[in-house]
Design a protein around this motif. Structure first.
Motif, PDB file in Angstrom:
ATOM      1  N   PRO A  70      21.497 -20.011  41.665  1.00 14.18           N
ATOM      2  CA  PRO A  70      20.810 -21.243  41.216  1.00 14.18           C
ATOM      3  C   PRO A  70      20.226 -20.951  39.813  1.00 14.18           C
ATOM      4  O   PRO A  70      19.695 -21.278  39.053  1.00 14.18           O
ATOM      5  CB  PRO A  70      20.085 -21.244  41.913  1.00 14.18           C
ATOM      6  N   TRP A  71      19.508 -19.693  39.994  1.00 14.09           N
ATOM      7  CA  TRP A  71      18.760 -18.415  38.370  1.00 14.09           C
ATOM      8  C   TRP A  71      20.611 -19.117  36.819  1.00 14.09           C
ATOM      9  O   TRP A  71      19.605 -18.932  35.910  1.00 14.09           O
ATOM     10  CB  TRP A  71      19.115 -17.523  38.143  1.00 14.09           C
ATOM     11  N   LEU A  72      21.316 -19.493  36.920  1.00 13.20           N
ATOM     12  CA  LEU A  72      22.327 -19.898  36.368  1.00 13.20           C
ATOM     13  C   LEU A  72      21.915 -21.464  35.761  1.00 13.20           C
ATOM     14  O   LEU A  72      22.585 -21.818  34.359  1.00 13.20           O
ATOM     15  CB  LEU A  72      23.811 -19.477  36.690  1.00 13.20           C
ATOM     16  N   LEU A  73      20.841 -21.893  35.724  1.00 12.26           N
ATOM     17  CA  LEU A  73      20.487 -23.384  35.777  1.00 12.26           C
ATOM     18  C   LEU A  73      20.019 -23.079  35.363  1.00 12.26           C
ATOM     19  O   LEU A  73      19.589 -23.833  33.980  1.00 12.26           O
ATOM     20  CB  LEU A  73      20.442 -23.716  37.166  1.00 12.26           C
ATOM     21  N   ILE A  74      19.384 -21.330  34.551  1.00  7.28           N
ATOM     22  CA  ILE A  74      18.233 -22.216  32.984  1.00  7.28           C
ATOM     23  C   ILE A  74      19.411 -21.567  32.002  1.00  7.28           C
ATOM     24  O   ILE A  74      19.386 -22.643  30.204  1.00  7.28           O
ATOM     25  CB  ILE A  74      17.825 -20.554  33.337  1.00  7.28           C
ATOM     26  N   LEU A  75      20.602 -21.650  31.828  1.00  5.81           N
ATOM     27  CA  LEU A  75      22.054 -21.815  30.643  1.00  5.81           C
ATOM     28  C   LEU A  75      22.388 -23.238  30.543  1.00  5.81           C
ATOM     29  O   LEU A  75      22.721 -23.272  29.171  1.00  5.81           O
ATOM     30  CB  LEU A  75      22.995 -20.896  31.934  1.00  5.81           C
ATOM     31  N   TYR A  76      22.042 -23.845  31.306  1.00  2.31           N
ATOM     32  CA  TYR A  76      21.982 -25.155  30.695  1.00  2.31           C
ATOM     33  C   TYR A  76      20.950 -25.786  29.771  1.00  2.31           C
ATOM     34  O   TYR A  76      22.112 -26.879  28.799  1.00  2.31           O
ATOM     35  CB  TYR A  76      21.952 -26.432  32.384  1.00  2.31           C
ATOM     36  N   SER A  77      19.706 -25.308  29.609  1.00  2.33           N
ATOM     37  CA  SER A  77      19.656 -25.957  28.396  1.00  2.33           C
ATOM     38  C   SER A  77      20.299 -25.534  26.870  1.00  2.33           C
ATOM     39  O   SER A  77      20.523 -25.792  25.944  1.00  2.33           O
ATOM     40  CB  SER A  77      18.631 -25.220  27.690  1.00  2.33           C
ATOM     41  N   PHE A  78      21.434 -24.316  27.435  1.00  2.00           N
ATOM     42  CA  PHE A  78      22.488 -24.113  25.866  1.00  2.00           C
ATOM     43  C   PHE A  78      23.483 -25.461  25.077  1.00  2.00           C
ATOM     44  O   PHE A  78      23.721 -25.000  24.464  1.00  2.00           O
ATOM     45  CB  PHE A  78      23.159 -22.338  25.792  1.00  2.00           C
ATOM     46  N   ILE A  79      23.779 -25.342  26.803  1.00  4.71           N
ATOM     47  CA  ILE A  79      24.814 -27.266  26.535  1.00  4.71           C
ATOM     48  C   ILE A  79      24.260 -28.066  25.249  1.00  4.71           C
ATOM     49  O   ILE A  79      24.721 -28.768  24.537  1.00  4.71           O
ATOM     50  CB  ILE A  79      24.601 -28.502  27.947  1.00  4.71           C
ATOM     51  N   LEU A  80      22.805 -28.341  25.398  1.00  7.91           N
ATOM     52  CA  LEU A  80      22.597 -29.374  24.461  1.00  7.91           C
ATOM     53  C   LEU A  80      22.435 -28.767  23.290  1.00  7.91           C
ATOM     54  O   LEU A  80      22.321 -29.533  22.435  1.00  7.91           O
ATOM     55  CB  LEU A  80      21.107 -29.753  24.697  1.00  7.91           C
ATOM     56  N   LEU A  81      21.827 -26.920  22.623  1.00  8.11           N
ATOM     57  CA  LEU A  81      21.772 -26.787  21.350  1.00  8.11           C
ATOM     58  C   LEU A  81      23.759 -26.723  21.335  1.00  8.11           C
ATOM     59  O   LEU A  81      24.291 -27.074  19.850  1.00  8.11           O
ATOM     60  CB  LEU A  81      21.656 -25.240  21.464  1.00  8.11           C
ATOM     61  N   GLY A  82      24.136 -26.125  22.098  1.00  8.38           N
ATOM     62  CA  GLY A  82      26.160 -26.944  21.285  1.00  8.38           C
ATOM     63  C   GLY A  82      26.605 -28.364  20.817  1.00  8.38           C
ATOM     64  O   GLY A  82      27.748 -27.916  19.596  1.00  8.38           O
ATOM     65  N   VAL A  83      26.083 -29.065  21.720  1.00 11.47           N
ATOM     66  CA  VAL A  83      26.105 -30.717  21.580  1.00 11.47           C
ATOM     67  C   VAL A  83      25.405 -31.043  20.207  1.00 11.47           C
ATOM     68  O   VAL A  83      26.722 -31.897  18.872  1.00 11.47           O
ATOM     69  CB  VAL A  83      25.346 -31.539  22.982  1.00 11.47           C
ATOM     70  N   TRP A  84      24.268 -30.303  20.177  1.00 10.52           N
ATOM     71  CA  TRP A  84      23.736 -30.701  18.713  1.00 10.52           C
ATOM     72  C   TRP A  84      24.274 -29.977  17.495  1.00 10.52           C
ATOM     73  O   TRP A  84      24.690 -30.765  16.519  1.00 10.52           O
ATOM     74  CB  TRP A  84      22.153 -29.801  19.216  1.00 10.52           C
ATOM     75  N   ILE A  85      24.889 -28.426  18.118  1.00 12.27           N
ATOM     76  CA  ILE A  85      25.707 -28.011  16.374  1.00 12.27           C
ATOM     77  C   ILE A  85      27.259 -28.727  16.716  1.00 12.27           C
ATOM     78  O   ILE A  85      27.615 -29.214  15.550  1.00 12.27           O
ATOM     79  CB  ILE A  85      25.750 -26.279  17.259  1.00 12.27           C
ATOM     80  N   ASP A  86      27.323 -29.638  17.901  1.00 12.46           N
ATOM     81  CA  ASP A  86      29.173 -30.089  17.367  1.00 12.46           C
ATOM     82  C   ASP A  86      28.892 -30.976  16.589  1.00 12.46           C
ATOM     83  O   ASP A  86      29.669 -31.095  15.531  1.00 12.46           O
ATOM     84  CB  ASP A  86      29.747 -29.474  18.970  1.00 12.46           C
ATOM     85  N   ILE A  87      28.232 -31.712  17.043  1.00 16.98           N
ATOM     86  CA  ILE A  87      27.916 -32.962  16.558  1.00 16.98           C
ATOM     87  C   ILE A  87      27.372 -32.686  15.134  1.00 16.98           C
ATOM     88  O   ILE A  87      27.984 -33.594  13.533  1.00 16.98           O
ATOM     89  CB  ILE A  87      26.792 -33.889  17.353  1.00 16.98           C
TER      90      ILE A  87
END
Length: 116
Positions: A70-87
């Motif tokens: 469950p503590w790996l859910l913290i890494l989901y915040s990086f998904i938004l950063l990756g989407v922003w970089i790619d856009i």
């Protein structure tokens, strides 16, 4: 009447040609294309940035599926950063290509400025 109108039009054209036709070029400027070295550099940076963005999107999901902690859910915040970089990179790349292929050219004459 027609003769007077013809003479006025002819004289006006002659005067305009005399004023505009004899103008001397003072300076010409054309924007330069990006050199090949910098094109290669930009493409490498854009490619690396895009790969980093995709990694930031995919890797947290992979880790959560693989380990299920469950503590790996913290890494989901990086998904938004990756989407922003790619856009941003997908928006910037065609803009950079267009700006390099549509260069401005200016000619400074004695009495006017011409653009192309």
């Amino acid at each position: 009447m027609k003769l007077i109108l013809f003479l006025l039009v002819y004289l006006e054209g002659f005067l305009l040609r005399g004023i505009m036709g004899n103008s001397k070029v003072i300076h010409e400027y054309t924007e330069k294309r990006i050199e090949l070295f910098w094109w290669i550099f930009y493409l490498v940076v854009l490619t690396v940035g895009f790969i980093i963005g995709v990694t930031l999107i995919v890797f947290p999901i992979y880790l959560l599926i693989q380990f299920g902690a469950p503590w790996l859910l913290i890494l989901y915040s990086f998904i938004l950063l990756g989407v922003w970089i790619d856009i941003k990179l997908v928006y910037y790349t065609p803009k950079m290509l267009w700006n390099n292929n549509h260069l401005s050219s200016y000619t400074l004459l004695e009495n006017k400025i011409e653009t192309k």
